[in-house]
Design a protein around this motif. Structure first.
Motif, PDB file in Angstrom:
ATOM      1  N   ARG A  30     -41.495 -41.532  10.724  1.00 29.43           N
ATOM      2  CA  ARG A  30     -41.503 -41.664  12.195  1.00 29.43           C
ATOM      3  C   ARG A  30     -40.317 -42.564  11.934  1.00 29.43           C
ATOM      4  NH1 ARG A  30     -45.165 -39.678  17.601  1.00 29.43           N
ATOM      5  NH2 ARG A  30     -43.355 -37.998  17.944  1.00 29.43           N
ATOM      6  N   GLY A  31     -39.731 -43.398  11.206  1.00 33.88           N
ATOM      7  CA  GLY A  31     -38.560 -44.477  10.733  1.00 33.88           C
ATOM      8  C   GLY A  31     -39.757 -45.892  10.345  1.00 33.88           C
ATOM      9  N   SER A  32     -41.611 -46.013  10.435  1.00 31.87           N
ATOM     10  CA  SER A  32     -41.951 -47.016  10.407  1.00 31.87           C
ATOM     11  C   SER A  32     -42.821 -47.248   8.368  1.00 31.87           C
ATOM     12  CB  SER A  32     -43.875 -46.910  10.545  1.00 31.87           C
ATOM     13  OG  SER A  32     -42.543 -47.050  12.133  1.00 31.87           O
ATOM     14  N   PRO A  33     -42.655 -47.567   7.532  1.00 34.42           N
ATOM     15  CA  PRO A  33     -42.864 -48.000   6.644  1.00 34.42           C
ATOM     16  C   PRO A  33     -44.202 -48.013   5.967  1.00 34.42           C
ATOM     17  CG  PRO A  33     -41.653 -50.253   6.794  1.00 34.42           C
ATOM     18  CD  PRO A  33     -41.103 -48.981   7.611  1.00 34.42           C
ATOM     19  N   ASP A  34     -44.332 -47.667   4.933  1.00 35.08           N
ATOM     20  CA  ASP A  34     -45.786 -48.005   4.349  1.00 35.08           C
ATOM     21  C   ASP A  34     -45.003 -48.833   3.230  1.00 35.08           C
ATOM     22  OD1 ASP A  34     -48.019 -47.451   6.202  1.00 35.08           O
ATOM     23  OD2 ASP A  34     -47.950 -45.451   5.246  1.00 35.08           O
ATOM     24  N   HIS A  35     -46.028 -50.135   3.214  1.00 32.01           N
ATOM     25  CA  HIS A  35     -45.580 -51.076   1.681  1.00 32.01           C
ATOM     26  C   HIS A  35     -46.631 -50.690   0.713  1.00 32.01           C
ATOM     27  CE1 HIS A  35     -42.552 -52.605   4.589  1.00 32.01           C
ATOM     28  NE2 HIS A  35     -44.043 -52.348   5.259  1.00 32.01           N
TER      29      HIS A  35
ATOM     30  N   SER B  55     -47.147 -51.743  -7.066  1.00 30.23           N
ATOM     31  CA  SER B  55     -47.483 -50.892  -8.164  1.00 30.23           C
ATOM     32  C   SER B  55     -49.237 -51.194  -8.576  1.00 30.23           C
ATOM     33  CB  SER B  55     -46.641 -51.882  -9.465  1.00 30.23           C
ATOM     34  OG  SER B  55     -46.745 -51.100 -10.897  1.00 30.23           O
ATOM     35  N   ALA B  56     -49.462 -50.080  -9.240  1.00 27.48           N
ATOM     36  CA  ALA B  56     -51.170 -50.364  -9.521  1.00 27.48           C
ATOM     37  C   ALA B  56     -51.208 -49.682 -11.204  1.00 27.48           C
ATOM     38  CB  ALA B  56     -51.528 -49.262  -9.044  1.00 27.48           C
ATOM     39  N   GLY B  57     -50.003 -49.522 -11.865  1.00 29.12           N
ATOM     40  CA  GLY B  57     -49.878 -48.810 -13.310  1.00 29.12           C
ATOM     41  C   GLY B  57     -48.963 -48.836 -13.476  1.00 29.12           C
ATOM     42  N   PRO B  58     -48.800 -47.608 -14.810  1.00 32.74           N
ATOM     43  CA  PRO B  58     -47.028 -47.042 -14.245  1.00 32.74           C
ATOM     44  C   PRO B  58     -46.133 -46.255 -13.718  1.00 32.74           C
ATOM     45  CG  PRO B  58     -48.540 -47.128 -16.811  1.00 32.74           C
ATOM     46  CD  PRO B  58     -49.123 -47.528 -15.657  1.00 32.74           C
ATOM     47  N   ILE B  59     -47.336 -45.624 -13.104  1.00 37.87           N
ATOM     48  CA  ILE B  59     -46.640 -44.374 -12.324  1.00 37.87           C
ATOM     49  C   ILE B  59     -47.849 -44.773 -10.739  1.00 37.87           C
ATOM     50  CG2 ILE B  59     -45.701 -42.962 -14.434  1.00 37.87           C
ATOM     51  CD1 ILE B  59     -48.700 -40.961 -14.053  1.00 37.87           C
ATOM     52  N   THR B  60     -48.459 -45.427 -10.986  1.00 42.09           N
ATOM     53  CA  THR B  60     -49.245 -45.243  -9.201  1.00 42.09           C
ATOM     54  C   THR B  60     -48.963 -46.785  -8.200  1.00 42.09           C
ATOM     55  OG1 THR B  60     -51.423 -46.958 -11.199  1.00 42.09           O
ATOM     56  CG2 THR B  60     -51.337 -43.797 -10.824  1.00 42.09           C
ATOM     57  N   TRP B  61     -48.903 -46.001  -7.053  1.00 38.58           N
ATOM     58  CA  TRP B  61     -48.688 -47.170  -6.272  1.00 38.58           C
ATOM     59  C   TRP B  61     -49.483 -46.890  -5.053  1.00 38.58           C
ATOM     60  CZ3 TRP B  61     -44.279 -50.018  -6.834  1.00 38.58           C
ATOM     61  CH2 TRP B  61     -42.802 -49.305  -8.328  1.00 38.58           C
ATOM     62  N   THR B  62     -50.409 -48.374  -4.958  1.00 32.45           N
ATOM     63  CA  THR B  62     -51.796 -48.253  -3.344  1.00 32.45           C
ATOM     64  C   THR B  62     -50.651 -48.784  -2.701  1.00 32.45           C
ATOM     65  OG1 THR B  62     -52.384 -50.407  -4.082  1.00 32.45           O
ATOM     66  CG2 THR B  62     -53.398 -47.549  -5.884  1.00 32.45           C
ATOM     67  N   GLY B  63     -51.686 -48.927  -1.047  1.00 30.58           N
ATOM     68  CA  GLY B  63     -51.553 -49.064  -0.450  1.00 30.58           C
ATOM     69  C   GLY B  63     -51.758 -48.501   1.005  1.00 30.58           C
ATOM     70  N   ASN B  64     -52.508 -49.122   1.460  1.00 37.95           N
ATOM     71  CA  ASN B  64     -52.683 -48.293   3.114  1.00 37.95           C
ATOM     72  C   ASN B  64     -53.948 -47.743   3.010  1.00 37.95           C
ATOM     73  OD1 ASN B  64     -52.755 -48.626   6.340  1.00 37.95           O
ATOM     74  ND2 ASN B  64     -50.862 -47.188   6.044  1.00 37.95           N
ATOM     75  N   GLY B  65     -55.113 -47.497   1.832  1.00 43.93           N
ATOM     76  CA  GLY B  65     -55.557 -46.289   2.058  1.00 43.93           C
ATOM     77  C   GLY B  65     -55.159 -45.123   1.155  1.00 43.93           C
ATOM     78  N   TYR B  66     -54.507 -45.204   0.277  1.00 46.89           N
ATOM     79  CA  TYR B  66     -53.560 -44.231  -1.086  1.00 46.89           C
ATOM     80  C   TYR B  66     -53.149 -44.149  -1.654  1.00 46.89           C
ATOM     81  CZ  TYR B  66     -49.044 -44.504   1.617  1.00 46.89           C
ATOM     82  OH  TYR B  66     -48.293 -44.569   2.536  1.00 46.89           O
ATOM     83  N   THR B  67     -52.827 -43.920  -2.649  1.00 42.72           N
ATOM     84  CA  THR B  67     -52.445 -43.911  -3.961  1.00 42.72           C
ATOM     85  C   THR B  67     -51.438 -42.848  -3.664  1.00 42.72           C
ATOM     86  OG1 THR B  67     -54.758 -44.288  -4.583  1.00 42.72           O
ATOM     87  CG2 THR B  67     -52.620 -43.688  -6.217  1.00 42.72           C
ATOM     88  N   LEU B  68     -49.941 -43.165  -4.512  1.00 39.26           N
ATOM     89  CA  LEU B  68     -49.058 -42.680  -4.596  1.00 39.26           C
ATOM     90  C   LEU B  68     -48.706 -42.358  -6.563  1.00 39.26           C
ATOM     91  CD1 LEU B  68     -45.306 -42.135  -3.225  1.00 39.26           C
ATOM     92  CD2 LEU B  68     -46.027 -41.842  -5.377  1.00 39.26           C
ATOM     93  N   THR B  69     -48.734 -40.812  -6.910  1.00 31.62           N
ATOM     94  CA  THR B  69     -49.041 -41.300  -7.877  1.00 31.62           C
ATOM     95  C   THR B  69     -47.031 -40.055  -8.684  1.00 31.62           C
ATOM     96  OG1 THR B  69     -51.495 -40.943  -8.753  1.00 31.62           O
ATOM     97  CG2 THR B  69     -49.460 -40.335 -10.270  1.00 31.62           C
ATOM     98  N   LEU B  70     -46.496 -40.876  -9.167  1.00 28.20           N
ATOM     99  CA  LEU B  70     -44.956 -40.146  -9.927  1.00 28.20           C
ATOM    100  C   LEU B  70     -44.926 -39.904 -10.447  1.00 28.20           C
ATOM    101  CD1 LEU B  70     -42.759 -43.874  -8.628  1.00 28.20           C
ATOM    102  CD2 LEU B  70     -43.298 -41.715  -7.523  1.00 28.20           C
TER     103      LEU B  70
END
Length: 436
Positions: free
Chosen positions: A385-390, A393-408
């Motif tokens: 909805r137009g607002s970003p979470d920032h 990097s927490a590892g080669p394929i993991t990213w963290t912020g705002n209470g969650y982890t994103l894995t590519l």
């Protein structure tokens, strides 16, 4: 610190030692703009502390043979697709159902958007498989939202009316009530705040969800409830309240267990049950020991944590058993101050002024809505909805912020999918949305 400012929001503490009268201590304002101080009659949103009330009502229904704890919940919740989840699984957070409020945030809901219990149940009923293996603990408000619906199905009456008739009135909890609609007026209710520079800002969104939360109560009324819970504990044959009816299971806060809306501490000499609640600026804590000692704390600002204050009280009671409570409680309250995290602000500043590289737009069959992913320098940005979470990097394929982890995915030029693991809603797979 809020406990040092009488014109700021604050908290209330109650300690009731066996054989003594309860001792109360208050500080701060229930309503900052109208300068209404916190007092014995002030009601606070108890958040997840309400789960023990919901669980008790479910156990009463089982005792009356209206339900069986080990029957599939789908027998009564006909839209539930996980047909192997039992009522006991809902009670002990072992259903594997993701937290629906967490999913709403991914769907693009903002803090001030109105949503209802029906909206969250719709998200619960979209789920077709467990987010964690069978029997594994996953704390999720969805479980207790569905238990509230189950009680309404069995009794033909809403949870607020049922709780009033079966618990609040018999125990004399006259100030306690569910806010079934955000427009309902709750007598003597505190407002919840967060600091905003040199002033304060309201934090309550226009939503009310009986079952997992929205129980407004006083410290005195919660003390009455804990007294009743202690009686139930003494009358039972188990080492824990209701332990003969529901098995306490391994929980997220080791070495503690989780049972019917209660965490359990089984350390020798410290046997107790407790629960904490954090609800849109409010926080709450209840603690009951095997010998009947009760501690209750309720707060109405994000920079004070009721669970920290309760833990500090218990620690000081152990360290200074002969010291008066009137001296201990202000000291414990002072230790409850939170230090706000600046991670989101730092991420925003790091990306300011840099061009965003578009990665793509993605969808998940478990959650409505579309997420957009971009990159600036060493950061990812997840947009809804137009607002970003920032995300950092927490590892080669993991990213963290705002209470969650994103894995590519590994070793890919173009991102076709990614996985989001939220604290209470893990294992969400997002797939690239292709133009049609």
């Amino acid at each position: 610190m809020s406990t040092d400012r009488p014109d700021a929001p604050g908290l209330t503490l109650l300690v009731h030692r066996p054989g003594e009268n309860p001792v109360r201590w208050h500080t701060g304002m229930a309503n900052v703009e109208h300068r209404v101080p916190i007092g014995p009659a002030t009601t606070f949103n108890a958040g997840s502390v309400a789960k023990q009330i919901t669980a008790h009502l479910v156990l009463l229904a089982a005792r009356e043979s209206l339900i069986h704890l080990h029957q599939p919940a789908a027998d009564l919740l006909l839209r539930l697709q996980l047909t192997d989840v039992t009522i006991a699984d809902l009670i002990t957070h072992t259903s594997g159902l993701r937290d629906a409020e967490s999913l709403l945030s991914l769907a693009g809901m903002r803090d001030l958007d109105h949503y209802t219990a029906a909206d969250l149940r719709t998200l619960a009923y979209r789920q077709r498989e467990r987010a964690v293996p069978e029997g594994q603990f996953l704390y999720s408000n969805t479980n207790y939202l569905l238990l509230a619906e189950l009680l309404e199905t069995v009794h033909g009456t809403a949870l607020p009316d049922l709780a009033r008739r079966r618990i609040f009135d018999p125990l004399g909890m006259n100030a306690t009530r569910y806010q079934a609609d955000p427009r309902d007026i709750v007598p003597d209710a505190a407002a919840a705040y967060q600091p905003a520079g040199d002033c304060w800002r309201h934090t309550q969104p226009p939503v009310a969800l009986p079952g997992p939360g929205t129980l407004f109560t006083t410290a005195g009324d919660l003390n009455r409830w804990l007294g009743h819970l202690h009686e139930q504990w003494q009358q039972g044959k188990s080492s824990l309240p209701y332990g003969g009816e529901v098995d306490y299971r391994s929980a997220d806060h080791q070495p503690h267990l989780y049972g019917p809306g209660l965490y359990a501490d089984l350390r020798p000499g410290h046997t107790a049950v407790f629960h904490y609640g954090h609800e849109h600026g409010f926080s709450a804590a209840t603690h009951l020991t095997r010998d009947g000692q009760r501690v209750v704390c309720l707060a109405n600002t994000t920079n004070l944590a009721a669970d920290h204050a309760a833990a500090a009280v218990l620690r000081k009671l152990d360290e200074h058993p002969g010291q008066g409570l009137e001296e201990l409680m202000p000291l414990a309250a002072a230790e409850s101050a939170r230090r706000p995290s600046k991670a989101a602000e730092e991420g925003r500043e790091a990306s300011e002024g840099q061009p965003h590289h578009e990665i793509g737009r993605f969808t998940c069959d478990q959650v409505p809505g579309i997420l957009r992913l971009t990159r600036t320098g060493n950061m990812l940005h997840l947009w809804r909805r137009g607002s970003p979470d920032h995300l950092a990097s927490a590892g080669p394929i993991t990213w963290t912020g705002n209470g969650y982890t994103l894995t590519l995915p590994r070793d890919t030029v173009e991102v076709e999918n990614f996985t989001l693991d939220l604290d209470r809603a893990p294992g969400l797979t997002y797939i690239r949305l292709r133009p049609t």
